[in-house]
Design an enzyme around this catalytic site. Structure first.
Site, PDB file in Angstrom:
ATOM      1  N   ASP A  34       5.553 117.812  -6.299  1.00 49.65           N
ATOM      2  CA  ASP A  34       4.384 116.948  -6.178  1.00 49.65           C
ATOM      3  C   ASP A  34       4.755 115.622  -5.530  1.00 49.65           C
ATOM      4  OD1 ASP A  34       2.938 118.898  -7.449  1.00 49.65           O
ATOM      5  OD2 ASP A  34       2.888 117.902  -9.401  1.00 49.65           O
ATOM      6  N   LYS A  56      -0.739 116.572  -4.442  1.00 45.38           N
ATOM      7  CA  LYS A  56      -1.201 116.428  -5.832  1.00 45.38           C
ATOM      8  C   LYS A  56      -1.228 114.983  -6.277  1.00 45.38           C
ATOM      9  CE  LYS A  56      -2.084 119.621  -7.845  1.00 45.38           C
ATOM     10  NZ  LYS A  56      -3.383 120.330  -7.868  1.00 45.38           N
ATOM     11  N   MET A 165      -4.663 109.361 -14.976  1.00 48.17           N
ATOM     12  CA  MET A 165      -5.505 109.594 -13.796  1.00 48.17           C
ATOM     13  C   MET A 165      -6.830 108.837 -13.893  1.00 48.17           C
ATOM     14  SD  MET A 165      -4.717 113.652 -13.169  1.00 48.17           S
ATOM     15  CE  MET A 165      -4.392 114.097 -14.880  1.00 48.17           C
TER      16      MET A 165
END
Length: 525
Positions: A34, A56, A165
């Site tokens: 990632d 990602k 996130m």
């Protein structure tokens, strides 16, 4: 038989990687990773390992999850050892279920290796405990990737909420918590790039955090909401005398340098970049090293060995690089001699680093010119060169002839001997090439003309026309700058002191000037 290892890379810095993960990376034949994974981890894999960056990272180009699942299966069926490297822990919002389902459906063997989750590590590194007997008897970890799917009424009642996130959803997160009766005075911390040199922390409350961070790039970040945030001041070396502080600091950040967050490519001789790279990392930069120079023995030691046998015939020994120092003393010791053989011979060096490399041999140079370039040595030589016999161990081919010519013109006898050879490595590090192709490099540094020449030789035609316009080219001095202009068409930053610390200072000055040009003023500290 193929086996797929799904490995947690931890929060960021390579120092938080597990021993098991490190062992597996050293055996990888294919690495699928990632974008948030620390690039230093890529140096652990074998040189022949295939590297695949699937992205990602929020807001950046990435493969679709279905494409990653298919890629894993395709590589798993090639009979090689596959490593799927994920940021943090694979089972914490890592979408690992889809990948395991795909592997199981294809009858592919797999193993999951845990990693330290940013949900736990980021608060710790910011001195925020997630639990406390009084303030927080539990916590919840969520992702704010899809805030409309969350039970905000339940979340607002939790003593501590850890949000992953959520940087781009900060305003929505705050609005939902306030809407569901969480107090506007509730402390909140935003931890960006946790576990890396450029870690930053903003501390405020729900009523003010959105305004306090307006216009600031917060991603990637871990967000902590709850009274435990107040413990940060108390736990940080006794900054506060009370475990509870009434006034939280808005937009609190550790003191960052102008290089924080910059991706810097260091071109170097193999095995010689660690000191310079550490200087940059200590200032918050992300460093990618590219060997562009290999130091090897000369075609013959005969000339150097012959002159070492008659050192007493010389008045001066001139050394212009650490490579010259290392090679000269290696042959001196090989001949059964030591530093006492230099009694009566004065030593002139170019540069502080060259002088420092003499210290292990118990020698202090007699002369260092004021500017750290070889040409200045002649003009500032402490005695008249006329009649002086000078031994000059140097690179076998490709060195500049100015020093020899000028000494000779002034009546000195210069005996130049090959002490080492420098050559271009056989190939470019694939990690570096990928970073350049994906425009992930902000600055490229060059510490010699040869690193520029060999860099250009290594990249060949693998980069699109005009790629130089998208990066900053930094040079250690005028000769290197001239080569940059000749081969790369430009140089953006040149050190005024021709040393590695001088190059770091020039980079910081260049970034400061860029801020002035772009914003019209320096940011408040």
């Amino acid at each position: 038989m193929s086996k797929v290892y799904i490995v947690g890379a931890g929060p960021g810095d390579i120092s938080y990687l597990t021993v098991r993960a490190q062992q597996i990376l050293t055996q990888a034949e294919v690495l699928i990773y990632d974008a948030l994974v620390d690039r230093a981890l890529l140096s652990l894999v074998p040189s022949a390992c295939v590297l695949v960056n699937v992205g990602k990272r929020g807001g950046k180009p990435s493969m679709l999850q279905a494409e990653i699942d298919l890629l894993l299966v395709e590589y798993a069926q090639t009979g090689r050892t596959i490593v799927r490297l994920k940021s943090g822990d694979p089972f914490i919002f890592g979408r690992v279920t889809a990948e395991i389902d795909a592997l199981m459906a294809a009858n592919c063997e797999y193993e999951v290796v845990p990693g330290l989750s940013t949900a736990l590590v980021a608060p710790l590194l910011a001195c925020i405990p997630l639990t406390d007997p009084v303030l927080s008897r539990g916590f919840v970890v969520i992702t704010a990737h899809l805030p409309d799917d969350l039970d905000w009424d339940a979340l607002a009642r939790m003593p501590t909420v850890v949000i992953l996130m959520g940087a781009r959803q900060l305003a929505e997160v705050v609005a939902q918590l306030l809407k569901h009766d969480r107090s506007a005075n509730t402390p909140i911390a935003v931890i960006r790039w946790a576990g890396t040199p450029q870690q930053q922390v903003w501390v405020s409350d729900l009523g003010q955090i959105v305004a306090a961070t307006a216009g600031i790039e917060l991603s990637p970040a871990v967000i902590i909401v709850g009274e435990v945030v107040r413990l940060r001041a108390y736990l940080k070396c006794g900054v506060s005398s009370s475990p509870i502080t009434d006034n939280l600091m808005l937009q609190e950040q550790p003191k960052a340098t102008l290089l924080a967050g910059k991706n810097i490519l260091v071109t170097r001789a193999a095995g010689q970049a660690s000191e310079f790279s550490q200087m940059l990392r200590s200032r918050g930069a992300q460093v990618l090293e590219m060997p562009t120079l290999e130091i090897v023995p000369p075609s013959s030691w005969q000339d150097l060995d012959r002159e070492i046998d008659r050192l007493s015939d010389f008045n001066w020994l001139v050394l212009t690089s650490t490579n010259g120092v290392d090679a000269f003393f290696a042959r001196l010791y090989h001949a059964g001699k030591d530093s006492r053989a230099l009694a009566g011979v004065k030593i002139a060096v170019v540069g502080k680093k060259t002088a420092q490399s003499l210290q292990p041999h118990g020698i202090v140079p007699d002369f260092i010119p004021p500017d750290f370039v070889a040409d200045v040595l002649v003009n500032n030589f402490p005695v008249s060169p006329s009649g002086q016999r000078i031994l000059f161990p140097r690179v076998e081919t490709g060195g500049r002839e100015v020093l020899i010519q000028e000494f000779t013109n002034l009546g000195a006898t210069v005996v130049e001997v090959a002490a080492y050879q420098s050559q271009c490595p056989p190939s470019i590090d694939p990690t570096v090439l990928i970073s350049l192709q994906q425009q992930q490099v902000d600055i490229i540094t060059f510490a010699s003309s040869k690193t520029v020449k060999y860099f250009c030789q290594l990249i060949g035609t693998s980069l699109p026309s005009g790629w130089q316009d998208l990066v900053c080219i930094a040079s250690i001095g005028p000769q290197t700058s001239a080569t940059c202009r000749s081969l790369l068409g430009k140089v953006d930053i040149e050190a005024t002191e021709y040393t590695l610390p001088g190059l770091v200072a020039a980079l910081e000055l260049g970034m400061a000037q860029s801020i002035v040009e772009n914003r019209g003023h320096f940011p408040d500290e």
